[in-house]
Write a protein that holds these residues in place. Structure first.
Motif, PDB file in Angstrom:
ATOM      1  N   TYR A   1       0.376  -0.790   0.116  1.00  0.00           N
ATOM      2  CA  TYR A   1       0.502  -0.349  -0.034  1.00  0.00           C
ATOM      3  C   TYR A   1       0.496   1.225   0.119  1.00  0.00           C
ATOM      4  CZ  TYR A   1      -4.320   2.909   0.720  1.00  0.00           C
ATOM      5  OH  TYR A   1      -5.144   3.863   0.477  1.00  0.00           O
TER       6      TYR A   1
ATOM      7  N   PHE B   1      -8.642   5.973 -10.813  1.00  0.00           N
ATOM      8  CA  PHE B   1      -9.889   5.745 -10.237  1.00  0.00           C
ATOM      9  C   PHE B   1     -10.469   6.745  -9.765  1.00  0.00           C
ATOM     10  CE2 PHE B   1     -12.788   4.494  -6.558  1.00  0.00           C
ATOM     11  CZ  PHE B   1     -13.420   3.111  -7.409  1.00  0.00           C
ATOM     12  N   TRP B   2      -9.498   7.858  -9.641  1.00  0.00           N
ATOM     13  CA  TRP B   2      -9.878   9.062  -9.336  1.00  0.00           C
ATOM     14  C   TRP B   2     -10.059   9.813  -9.906  1.00  0.00           C
ATOM     15  CZ3 TRP B   2     -11.949   8.877  -4.274  1.00  0.00           C
ATOM     16  CH2 TRP B   2     -11.025   7.673  -3.049  1.00  0.00           C
TER      17      TRP B   2
ATOM     18  N   ARG C   1     -13.113  12.404  -9.016  1.00  0.00           N
ATOM     19  CA  ARG C   1     -13.132  13.272  -8.030  1.00  0.00           C
ATOM     20  C   ARG C   1     -11.824  13.808  -7.845  1.00  0.00           C
ATOM     21  NH1 ARG C   1     -14.598  13.044  -3.057  1.00  0.00           N
ATOM     22  NH2 ARG C   1     -13.392  12.924  -1.116  1.00  0.00           N
TER      23      ARG C   1
ATOM     24  N   MET D   1     -12.222  18.354  -6.856  1.00  0.00           N
ATOM     25  CA  MET D   1     -11.718  19.243  -5.790  1.00  0.00           C
ATOM     26  C   MET D   1     -10.812  19.590  -5.953  1.00  0.00           C
ATOM     27  SD  MET D   1     -12.978  17.664  -2.896  1.00  0.00           S
ATOM     28  CE  MET D   1     -14.393  16.570  -2.593  1.00  0.00           C
TER      29      MET D   1
ATOM     30  N   ASP E   1      -3.902  17.914   1.348  1.00  0.00           N
ATOM     31  CA  ASP E   1      -4.534  16.778   2.819  1.00  0.00           C
ATOM     32  C   ASP E   1      -5.947  16.377   2.636  1.00  0.00           C
ATOM     33  OD1 ASP E   1      -4.207  19.765   2.354  1.00  0.00           O
ATOM     34  OD2 ASP E   1      -5.356  19.653   4.762  1.00  0.00           O
ATOM     35  N   GLY E   2      -6.521  17.144   2.092  1.00  0.00           N
ATOM     36  CA  GLY E   2      -7.691  16.723   2.093  1.00  0.00           C
ATOM     37  C   GLY E   2      -8.691  15.856   1.235  1.00  0.00           C
ATOM     38  N   ALA E   3      -9.887  16.209   0.940  1.00  0.00           N
ATOM     39  CA  ALA E   3     -10.585  15.095   0.277  1.00  0.00           C
ATOM     40  C   ALA E   3     -10.302  14.865  -1.454  1.00  0.00           C
ATOM     41  CB  ALA E   3     -12.404  15.965   0.155  1.00  0.00           C
ATOM     42  N   ILE E   4      -9.215  15.821  -1.667  1.00  0.00           N
ATOM     43  CA  ILE E   4      -8.628  15.792  -3.050  1.00  0.00           C
ATOM     44  C   ILE E   4      -7.814  14.121  -3.262  1.00  0.00           C
ATOM     45  CG2 ILE E   4      -6.360  17.124  -2.973  1.00  0.00           C
ATOM     46  CD1 ILE E   4      -6.716  17.799  -5.269  1.00  0.00           C
ATOM     47  N   TYR E   5      -7.068  13.894  -1.865  1.00  0.00           N
ATOM     48  CA  TYR E   5      -6.289  12.480  -2.512  1.00  0.00           C
ATOM     49  C   TYR E   5      -5.875  12.379  -0.601  1.00  0.00           C
ATOM     50  CZ  TYR E   5      -2.823   9.175  -3.630  1.00  0.00           C
ATOM     51  OH  TYR E   5      -2.434   8.303  -4.307  1.00  0.00           O
TER      52      TYR E   5
ATOM     53  N   PHE F   1      -7.793  12.094   2.190  1.00  0.00           N
ATOM     54  CA  PHE F   1      -8.625  11.878   3.115  1.00  0.00           C
ATOM     55  C   PHE F   1      -8.273  10.140   2.115  1.00  0.00           C
ATOM     56  CE2 PHE F   1     -12.276  14.612   3.789  1.00  0.00           C
ATOM     57  CZ  PHE F   1     -11.705  15.687   4.810  1.00  0.00           C
ATOM     58  N   ALA F   2      -8.734   9.799   0.975  1.00  0.00           N
ATOM     59  CA  ALA F   2      -8.636   7.984   0.675  1.00  0.00           C
ATOM     60  C   ALA F   2      -8.146   7.731   1.458  1.00  0.00           C
ATOM     61  CB  ALA F   2      -8.382   8.699  -1.164  1.00  0.00           C
ATOM     62  N   VAL F   3      -6.511   8.189   0.895  1.00  0.00           N
ATOM     63  CA  VAL F   3      -5.660   7.653   1.611  1.00  0.00           C
ATOM     64  C   VAL F   3      -4.706   7.062   3.314  1.00  0.00           C
ATOM     65  CG1 VAL F   3      -3.751   7.807  -0.780  1.00  0.00           C
ATOM     66  CG2 VAL F   3      -3.423   8.761   1.660  1.00  0.00           C
TER      67      VAL F   3
ATOM     68  N   GLY G   1      -8.221   4.638   2.979  1.00  0.00           N
ATOM     69  CA  GLY G   1      -7.650   3.337   2.933  1.00  0.00           C
ATOM     70  C   GLY G   1      -6.856   2.339   3.860  1.00  0.00           C
ATOM     71  N   LEU G   2      -5.947   3.040   4.033  1.00  0.00           N
ATOM     72  CA  LEU G   2      -4.294   3.057   5.176  1.00  0.00           C
ATOM     73  C   LEU G   2      -5.635   1.894   6.294  1.00  0.00           C
ATOM     74  CD1 LEU G   2      -1.575   2.404   6.478  1.00  0.00           C
ATOM     75  CD2 LEU G   2      -1.876   5.085   7.275  1.00  0.00           C
TER      76      LEU G   2
ATOM     77  N   HIS H   1     -17.191   7.031  -1.033  1.00  0.00           N
ATOM     78  CA  HIS H   1     -15.793   7.097  -1.686  1.00  0.00           C
ATOM     79  C   HIS H   1     -15.525   5.536  -2.693  1.00  0.00           C
ATOM     80  CE1 HIS H   1     -15.708   9.646   2.069  1.00  0.00           C
ATOM     81  NE2 HIS H   1     -15.787  10.929   0.696  1.00  0.00           N
ATOM     82  N   LEU H   2     -16.269   4.945  -2.879  1.00  0.00           N
ATOM     83  CA  LEU H   2     -16.618   3.847  -3.167  1.00  0.00           C
ATOM     84  C   LEU H   2     -15.303   2.884  -2.783  1.00  0.00           C
ATOM     85  CD1 LEU H   2     -17.541   4.261  -7.067  1.00  0.00           C
ATOM     86  CD2 LEU H   2     -18.458   3.399  -5.529  1.00  0.00           C
TER      87      LEU H   2
ATOM     88  N   GLU I   1     -12.527   4.352  -1.156  1.00  0.00           N
ATOM     89  CA  GLU I   1     -11.357   4.764  -1.107  1.00  0.00           C
ATOM     90  C   GLU I   1      -9.963   4.191  -2.283  1.00  0.00           C
ATOM     91  OE1 GLU I   1     -11.513   7.605   0.191  1.00  0.00           O
ATOM     92  OE2 GLU I   1     -13.436   7.185   1.885  1.00  0.00           O
ATOM     93  N   ALA I   2     -10.785   3.404  -3.079  1.00  0.00           N
ATOM     94  CA  ALA I   2     -10.233   3.198  -3.712  1.00  0.00           C
ATOM     95  C   ALA I   2      -9.712   1.888  -4.115  1.00  0.00           C
ATOM     96  CB  ALA I   2      -8.736   3.634  -4.456  1.00  0.00           C
ATOM     97  N   LEU I   3      -9.602   1.154  -2.514  1.00  0.00           N
ATOM     98  CA  LEU I   3      -9.441  -0.058  -1.897  1.00  0.00           C
ATOM     99  C   LEU I   3      -9.805  -1.127  -3.125  1.00  0.00           C
ATOM    100  CD1 LEU I   3      -9.391  -0.157   1.098  1.00  0.00           C
ATOM    101  CD2 LEU I   3      -7.798  -0.374   0.271  1.00  0.00           C
TER     102      LEU I   3
END
Lengths: 349, 349
Positions: A208, A246-247, A250, A254, B204-208, B210-212, B215-216, B239-240, B242-244
């Protein structure tokens, strides 16, 4: 004695993210890990494992990384790989002191060129650089392109916590663009200021941490305007673009919102949407992602002509994944692009 | 006076990741940001923006977050949303001192229950908790389920840099499993030990970020055996996922390799594959991801019955995305599952 397990296909199979290590760098890593000379917990954990563990995975990977001859060719034959595009394994020299790093990549690139000369039908290669010294890195790119016949530039994400959106690194992009070489942005373990919650849970590497570190790096390049400044620059991403396809939607929403909000004074409007750069400046390889659903998704949202085959040898030497990709539900013409002609075009083989 | 812009559908549209804030928490955030009482650069940057910026986006979001009545209902009518499942906005009370946090979620959950009582056909809600005090959090989950009629638990990823794979938090999962409430793992900005390279680049936010971060967190729960310990626990990801879902194959390959290598003594074999937990213990919502390719990909690799609609009101109030999801290329029966019946089952509405 090796045997090709695959029938002859209507295309050459070119694997585009395939790693090796020089004896000098192998020794240097071992020395640095033993002496504590490199203050990077991700490197120490990951390379410490591959170079000192006695597990079967670690010893096999370590041995295969060091071979640029018979053993590698036999593995390629067994998996039906016609050509490997070789790159110095991550993190290359990016963890070393600048002067040592500069000397070591010159030697590594010379050794790579010699291996290619011995087997020009089976190997091509990418220029390794030391981003720590951007001016020397730019010179090495030019030397690699003109004198060594190398076909791209390999960079292993962050360099001691610094990212290539910092303009001090832009001579590297200038040289790559001028030489017509694509830049393969390969993963690295996350830097010290990011790795803690990954490392403490064993998720720092290829499972990851690699993906988010490299995805972050790519988004930094795009949002800081690298492709507006270097519009002809071509980036290559492994692992199907580290999930960025995938993103797409978004990222556009964003990014537009963030720019309009003026939340960060350094987040400026771009000439195009984030997804445009991901569709127009980036190629994608299937390294480590020999899985039909993600491959066909990426082909569908990015473009059939931008997705190429890679194996990630020796880290993911799984011949069955070649057969799986031979069986992708795409036309024969598209399969030839996927395994052969897109790589020939991108790397000017 | 509002007007529904969408024709009556053959289903109720239930939006499953919809945020609100109480007046007390709104004031507390403002006070803490002004006084420097919270040492979390992600929180300060993000909530500092939403609560103090005079930009149109920030003021509109801030106003809408505070409304649990007429304005919200009008926005729902205009977008064709029949019901919102409400949750206290991220990061909830997770940035506060434990004693304040415990008191504040009780009050927030009471206010939420009152808003639902006023409009029971339009609102349902999730229990907010203070993971800082796991025993009290477990009690609040039970109170929320039995006395307040709430339908799930909302947790905003890390709590002051700690993750829920730490067994000290497991009374929370025990209570959720016992009450039959799903846990919605909502994003948060990455913690101080991870955020630097995201924050310095505005990612840092919803653009990326948040997701990682989320996901982590999800991968930490899976790989540390939370679902082996709590097999009936249901997680919901926005967010589906978080791409997992994009990574299913690689996660399995790399997890197996990591366990076999014994690289980390705490990375133990699991009862099932990583992808099994992602297919059997997790539901996915389309919050912020109203994009057909990623939705149909997730439906295809995870399962049609595990993907639900969400809007992410008020952060992504885009009525056009409702129409886009009404037009998904799936059967009418599957569309009813997607907008209505899966949510009714998961949240026991």
């Amino acid at each position: 004695m090796t045997e090709r397990i695959l029938p002859a296909a209507g295309y050459r199979r070119i694997a585009t993210e395939e790693a090796f290590i020089t004896p000098e760098l192998h020794q240097m890593y071992r020395d640095q890990i033993a002496s504590g000379g490199i203050d990077d917990p991700g490197f120490i954990s990951l390379m410490g494992y591959y170079l000192t563990s006695t597990s079967e995975r670690a010893t096999t990977v370590s041995e295969r990384l060091q071979d640029l001859g018979a053993r590698r060719l036999a593995d390629m034959d067994a998996a039906g790989i016609d050509m490997q595009i070789l790159s110095l394994t991550s993190p290359g020299v990016q963890v070393l002191k600048a002067d040592i790093a500069v000397a070591m990549v010159r030697s590594a690139n010379d050794q790579l060129a010699e291996a290619i000369t011995r087997n020009p039908a089976r190997f091509a290669g990418l220029v390794a650089i030391a981003p720590q010294n951007p001016a020397e890195a730019a010179k090495e790119i030019a030397r690699g392109a003109t004198r060594l016949g190398l076909k791209g530039v390999i960079i292993n994400s962050h360099t001691q916590g610094e990212y290539l959106d910092n303009p001090k690194f832009w001579p590297i992009f200038e040289a790559a663009e001028a030489s017509g070489l694509p830049v393969y942005l390969h993963p690295n373990t996350p830097p010290p200021k990011m790795i803690a919650p990954f490392l403490e849970s064993g998720l720092d590497g290829a499972i990851y941490g690699f993906a988010v570190e490299t995805g972050l790096h790519t988004l930094r390049l795009i949002t800081q305007g690298v492709f507006d400044r270097f519009p002809k620059l071509t980036l290559v991403l492994g692992h199907l673009g580290e999930a960025l396809p995938f993103w797409l939607s978004r990222l556009d929403y964003m990014h537009r919102g963030t720019v309009n909000s003026k939340r960060y004074d350094f987040m400026k409007p771009l000439q195009k949407k984030v997804s445009d750069y991901l569709r127009e400046n980036v190629y994608y390889t299937t390294a480590g992602m020999g899985w039909e659903p993600a491959i066909t998704f990426t082909q569908s949202v990015i473009g059939m002509h931008r997705v190429m085959y890679a194996m990630d040898y020796p880290y993911q030497y799984v011949p069955e994944e070649v057969s799986a990709q031979d069986a992708l539900p795409i036309s024969d013409a598209d399969k030839k692009k996927f395994f052969q002609t897109t790589a020939e075009q991108v790397f000017r083989l």
